[in-house]
Write an enzyme that holds these catalytic residues in place. Structure first.
Site, PDB file in Angstrom:
ATOM      1  N   GLY A   1      29.741  15.255  45.733  1.00 33.59           N
ATOM      2  CA  GLY A   1      28.450  15.934  45.689  1.00 33.59           C
ATOM      3  C   GLY A   1      27.451  15.420  46.705  1.00 33.59           C
TER       4      GLY A   1
ATOM      5  N   ASP B   1      23.926  13.206  55.556  1.00 38.26           N
ATOM      6  CA  ASP B   1      25.160  13.419  54.796  1.00 38.26           C
ATOM      7  C   ASP B   1      26.298  12.660  55.483  1.00 38.26           C
ATOM      8  OD1 ASP B   1      27.428  14.431  53.601  1.00 38.26           O
ATOM      9  OD2 ASP B   1      27.061  16.514  54.161  1.00 38.26           O
ATOM     10  N   ARG B   2      26.658  11.495  54.915  1.00 38.10           N
ATOM     11  CA  ARG B   2      27.726  10.609  55.406  1.00 38.10           C
ATOM     12  C   ARG B   2      27.382  10.012  56.783  1.00 38.10           C
ATOM     13  NH1 ARG B   2      33.090  13.104  54.322  1.00 38.10           N
ATOM     14  NH2 ARG B   2      32.907  12.180  52.260  1.00 38.10           N
TER      15      ARG B   2
ATOM     16  N   THR C   1      25.390  18.188  48.517  1.00 39.55           N
ATOM     17  CA  THR C   1      24.417  18.759  47.584  1.00 39.55           C
ATOM     18  C   THR C   1      23.244  17.810  47.387  1.00 39.55           C
ATOM     19  OG1 THR C   1      26.092  20.038  46.413  1.00 39.55           O
ATOM     20  CG2 THR C   1      24.063  19.558  45.215  1.00 39.55           C
TER      21      THR C   1
ATOM     22  N   GLU D   1      40.886  22.689  51.335  1.00 35.53           N
ATOM     23  CA  GLU D   1      40.827  21.471  50.537  1.00 35.53           C
ATOM     24  C   GLU D   1      41.762  21.479  49.331  1.00 35.53           C
ATOM     25  OE1 GLU D   1      36.232  19.906  51.225  1.00 35.53           O
ATOM     26  OE2 GLU D   1      36.746  20.986  49.392  1.00 35.53           O
TER      27      GLU D   1
ATOM     28  N   GLU E   1      26.775  16.869  57.387  1.00 36.56           N
ATOM     29  CA  GLU E   1      28.013  16.495  58.059  1.00 36.56           C
ATOM     30  C   GLU E   1      28.559  17.674  58.869  1.00 36.56           C
ATOM     31  OE1 GLU E   1      32.026  13.993  56.878  1.00 36.56           O
ATOM     32  OE2 GLU E   1      31.211  15.409  55.444  1.00 36.56           O
TER      33      GLU E   1
ATOM     34  N   GLY F   1      34.151  15.779  47.352  1.00 33.92           N
ATOM     35  CA  GLY F   1      33.905  16.317  46.024  1.00 33.92           C
ATOM     36  C   GLY F   1      32.925  15.521  45.188  1.00 33.92           C
TER      37      GLY F   1
ATOM     38  N   GLY G   1      29.943   9.214  49.951  1.00 39.64           N
ATOM     39  CA  GLY G   1      30.823   9.467  48.820  1.00 39.64           C
ATOM     40  C   GLY G   1      32.074  10.204  49.215  1.00 39.64           C
TER      41      GLY G   1
END
Length: 206
Positions: A12, A78-79, A15, A145, A31, A10, A7
Protein backbone atom coordinates in the site's frame (compact mmCIF):
# COMPACT_ATOMS: atom_id res chain seq x y z
CA UNK A 1 11.07 17.77 4.33
CA UNK A 2 11.53 14.60 2.32
CA UNK A 3 9.52 11.52 3.39
CA UNK A 4 9.80 8.14 1.66
CA UNK A 5 7.10 5.47 1.91
CA UNK A 6 8.66 2.03 1.64
CA UNK A 7 7.27 -1.48 1.47
CA UNK A 8 6.85 -4.72 -0.38
CA UNK A 9 4.66 -5.19 -3.45
CA UNK A 10 1.06 -4.87 -2.28
CA UNK A 11 1.86 -3.17 1.03
CA UNK A 12 0.00 0.00 0.00
CA UNK A 13 2.97 2.33 -0.28
CA UNK A 14 1.72 4.14 -3.40
CA UNK A 15 -1.70 4.65 -1.82
CA UNK A 16 -0.16 5.98 1.39
CA UNK A 17 2.20 8.23 -0.57
CA UNK A 18 -0.82 9.89 -2.19
CA UNK A 19 -2.73 10.09 1.11
CA UNK A 20 0.18 11.63 3.02
CA UNK A 21 0.83 14.15 0.26
CA UNK A 22 -2.83 15.16 0.35
CA UNK A 23 -2.89 15.26 4.16
CA UNK A 24 0.12 17.58 4.39
CA UNK A 25 -0.45 19.48 1.16
CA UNK A 26 2.90 18.32 -0.19
CA UNK A 27 4.02 17.05 -3.58
CA UNK A 28 3.87 13.30 -4.28
CA UNK A 29 6.62 11.61 -6.26
CA UNK A 30 5.41 8.20 -7.44
CA UNK A 31 7.44 5.17 -8.45
CA UNK A 32 8.12 4.93 -12.22
CA UNK A 33 5.80 1.99 -12.89
CA UNK A 34 3.14 3.08 -15.39
CA UNK A 35 5.49 3.85 -18.29
CA UNK A 36 8.13 1.30 -17.36
CA UNK A 37 9.08 -0.44 -20.63
CA UNK A 38 10.41 -3.58 -18.88
CA UNK A 39 7.89 -4.37 -16.13
CA UNK A 40 5.50 -6.62 -18.06
CA UNK A 41 8.38 -8.51 -19.71
CA UNK A 42 10.09 -8.85 -16.33
CA UNK A 43 7.18 -10.66 -14.69
CA UNK A 44 6.78 -12.96 -17.69
CA UNK A 45 10.48 -13.97 -17.64
CA UNK A 46 12.31 -12.63 -14.58
CA UNK A 47 15.80 -14.09 -15.24
CA UNK A 48 15.81 -12.70 -18.78
CA UNK A 49 14.76 -9.17 -17.88
CA UNK A 50 15.98 -8.68 -14.29
CA UNK A 51 19.13 -6.74 -15.23
CA UNK A 52 17.27 -4.48 -17.67
CA UNK A 53 14.56 -3.72 -15.13
CA UNK A 54 16.92 -3.03 -12.24
CA UNK A 55 19.11 -0.67 -14.28
CA UNK A 56 15.99 1.17 -15.47
CA UNK A 57 14.65 1.53 -11.92
CA UNK A 58 18.05 2.63 -10.64
CA UNK A 59 18.30 5.29 -13.32
CA UNK A 60 14.77 6.57 -12.69
CA UNK A 61 15.05 6.58 -8.89
CA UNK A 62 18.36 8.42 -9.08
CA UNK A 63 16.83 11.01 -11.42
CA UNK A 64 13.89 11.39 -9.06
CA UNK A 65 16.15 11.81 -6.02
CA UNK A 66 18.07 14.60 -7.78
CA UNK A 67 14.77 16.29 -8.72
CA UNK A 68 13.61 16.17 -5.10
CA UNK A 69 16.87 17.68 -3.89
CA UNK A 70 16.61 20.46 -6.46
CA UNK A 71 13.00 21.24 -5.52
CA UNK A 72 13.86 22.21 -1.98
CA UNK A 73 10.20 21.72 -0.99
CA UNK A 74 8.22 19.17 0.98
CA UNK A 75 7.85 15.86 -0.83
CA UNK A 76 6.44 12.40 -0.16
CA UNK A 77 8.21 9.81 -2.33
CA UNK A 78 7.03 6.32 -3.28
CA UNK A 79 10.02 3.98 -2.64
CA UNK A 80 13.66 5.11 -2.68
CA UNK A 81 16.81 4.23 -4.57
CA UNK A 82 18.29 2.77 -1.35
CA UNK A 83 15.67 0.05 -0.92
CA UNK A 84 15.54 -0.54 -4.66
CA UNK A 85 19.13 -1.77 -4.54
CA UNK A 86 19.34 -3.29 -1.05
CA UNK A 87 16.03 -5.16 -1.34
CA UNK A 88 14.98 -5.75 -4.95
CA UNK A 89 18.36 -6.05 -6.65
CA UNK A 90 19.64 -8.18 -3.77
CA UNK A 91 16.59 -10.44 -3.95
CA UNK A 92 17.04 -11.02 -7.67
CA UNK A 93 20.68 -11.90 -7.14
CA UNK A 94 19.89 -14.33 -4.31
CA UNK A 95 17.16 -16.03 -6.33
CA UNK A 96 19.51 -16.53 -9.29
CA UNK A 97 17.74 -14.01 -11.50
CA UNK A 98 20.81 -11.75 -11.77
CA UNK A 99 24.23 -13.00 -12.81
CA UNK A 100 27.01 -11.99 -10.42
CA UNK A 101 28.65 -9.64 -12.96
CA UNK A 102 25.30 -7.89 -13.58
CA UNK A 103 24.71 -7.58 -9.84
CA UNK A 104 28.17 -6.04 -9.40
CA UNK A 105 27.48 -3.58 -12.21
CA UNK A 106 24.28 -2.36 -10.54
CA UNK A 107 25.97 -2.09 -7.14
CA UNK A 108 28.88 -0.13 -8.64
CA UNK A 109 26.50 2.29 -10.34
CA UNK A 110 24.59 2.78 -7.09
CA UNK A 111 27.76 3.42 -5.09
CA UNK A 112 28.74 6.19 -7.49
CA UNK A 113 25.25 7.69 -7.45
CA UNK A 114 25.07 7.58 -3.66
CA UNK A 115 27.83 10.17 -3.37
CA UNK A 116 25.50 12.76 -4.86
CA UNK A 117 22.47 11.94 -2.72
CA UNK A 118 21.19 13.08 0.65
CA UNK A 119 19.21 10.70 2.83
CA UNK A 120 15.47 11.39 3.21
CA UNK A 121 14.40 12.96 6.50
CA UNK A 122 12.12 10.02 7.27
CA UNK A 123 11.30 6.64 5.76
CA UNK A 124 7.93 5.11 6.64
CA UNK A 125 8.23 1.35 6.21
CA UNK A 126 4.93 -0.48 5.72
CA UNK A 127 5.55 -3.97 7.08
CA UNK A 128 3.01 -6.58 5.95
CA UNK A 129 2.63 -10.34 6.16
CA UNK A 130 2.42 -12.49 3.03
CA UNK A 131 -1.34 -13.05 3.31
CA UNK A 132 -1.94 -9.30 3.28
CA UNK A 133 0.38 -8.78 0.30
CA UNK A 134 -1.25 -11.56 -1.74
CA UNK A 135 -4.72 -10.24 -0.95
CA UNK A 136 -3.82 -6.70 -2.00
CA UNK A 137 -2.05 -7.82 -5.18
CA UNK A 138 -5.13 -9.80 -6.16
CA UNK A 139 -7.46 -6.93 -5.30
CA UNK A 140 -5.72 -4.36 -7.50
CA UNK A 141 -5.72 -6.79 -10.42
CA UNK A 142 -2.61 -5.87 -12.39
CA UNK A 143 -2.24 -8.69 -14.91
CA UNK A 144 1.56 -8.75 -14.83
CA UNK A 145 1.58 -9.13 -11.02
CA UNK A 146 -0.72 -12.14 -10.76
CA UNK A 147 2.09 -14.64 -11.30
CA UNK A 148 4.32 -13.30 -8.51
CA UNK A 149 5.43 -16.25 -6.39
CA UNK A 150 5.17 -16.55 -2.61
CA UNK A 151 8.93 -17.25 -2.52
CA UNK A 152 9.60 -13.96 -4.29
CA UNK A 153 7.48 -12.00 -1.79
CA UNK A 154 8.99 -13.83 1.18
CA UNK A 155 12.48 -13.03 -0.06
CA UNK A 156 11.60 -9.35 -0.32
CA UNK A 157 10.07 -9.32 3.18
CA UNK A 158 13.20 -10.87 4.69
CA UNK A 159 15.42 -8.37 2.91
CA UNK A 160 13.23 -5.45 4.00
CA UNK A 161 13.72 -6.52 7.63
CA UNK A 162 17.48 -6.68 7.01
CA UNK A 163 17.46 -3.34 5.20
CA UNK A 164 15.59 -1.55 8.00
CA UNK A 165 17.38 -3.29 10.86
CA UNK A 166 20.98 -3.49 9.63
CA UNK A 167 21.74 -1.58 6.43
CA UNK A 168 19.84 1.67 5.97
CA UNK A 169 21.48 4.59 7.82
CA UNK A 170 18.43 6.88 7.74
CA UNK A 171 15.52 7.42 10.16
CA UNK A 172 12.83 4.73 9.82
CA UNK A 173 9.32 4.48 11.24
CA UNK A 174 8.01 0.92 10.89
CA UNK A 175 4.23 0.43 10.79
CA UNK A 176 2.64 -3.02 10.60
CA UNK A 177 -0.21 -2.66 8.09
CA UNK A 178 -1.23 -6.34 8.00
CA UNK A 179 -5.02 -6.41 8.03
CA UNK A 180 -5.37 -2.64 7.66
CA UNK A 181 -7.28 -0.96 4.84
CA UNK A 182 -6.20 2.66 5.19
CA UNK A 183 -7.40 3.47 1.67
CA UNK A 184 -11.04 2.83 2.52
CA UNK A 185 -11.13 2.92 6.33
CA UNK A 186 -10.61 6.32 7.94
CA UNK A 187 -9.83 4.84 11.35
CA UNK A 188 -7.04 2.71 9.86
CA UNK A 189 -5.58 5.78 8.17
CA UNK A 190 -5.81 7.67 11.45
CA UNK A 191 -3.73 4.96 13.15
CA UNK A 192 -0.94 5.66 10.66
CA UNK A 193 -1.24 9.45 10.80
CA UNK A 194 -1.04 9.35 14.60
CA UNK A 195 2.42 7.80 14.22
CA UNK A 196 3.66 10.03 11.39
CA UNK A 197 2.21 13.41 12.43
CA UNK A 198 4.36 13.90 15.56
CA UNK A 199 7.53 13.31 13.55
CA UNK A 200 6.49 15.75 10.82
CA UNK A 201 5.28 18.41 13.26
CA UNK A 202 8.54 18.32 15.20
CA UNK A 203 7.07 16.96 18.42
CA UNK A 204 9.69 14.21 18.16
CA UNK A 205 12.75 15.61 16.31
CA UNK A 206 13.84 13.87 13.12
Amino acid sequence: MHIVVSGNIGSGKTTLTRLLAKHYGWQAKLEPVINNPYLSDYYSDIPRWAFNLEVYFLKERFRQALEIAALGSNVVQDRSVWEGVSVFVENNMRMGNLAWRDYQTVISLFEQMQRQLRLPDLTVYLKADIAHLVRQIGRRGRDYEQGISIDYLQGLNALYDRFVGEIYPGRVLTIDVSGLDFQHNASDLRLILDKVDPLVSGLFPL
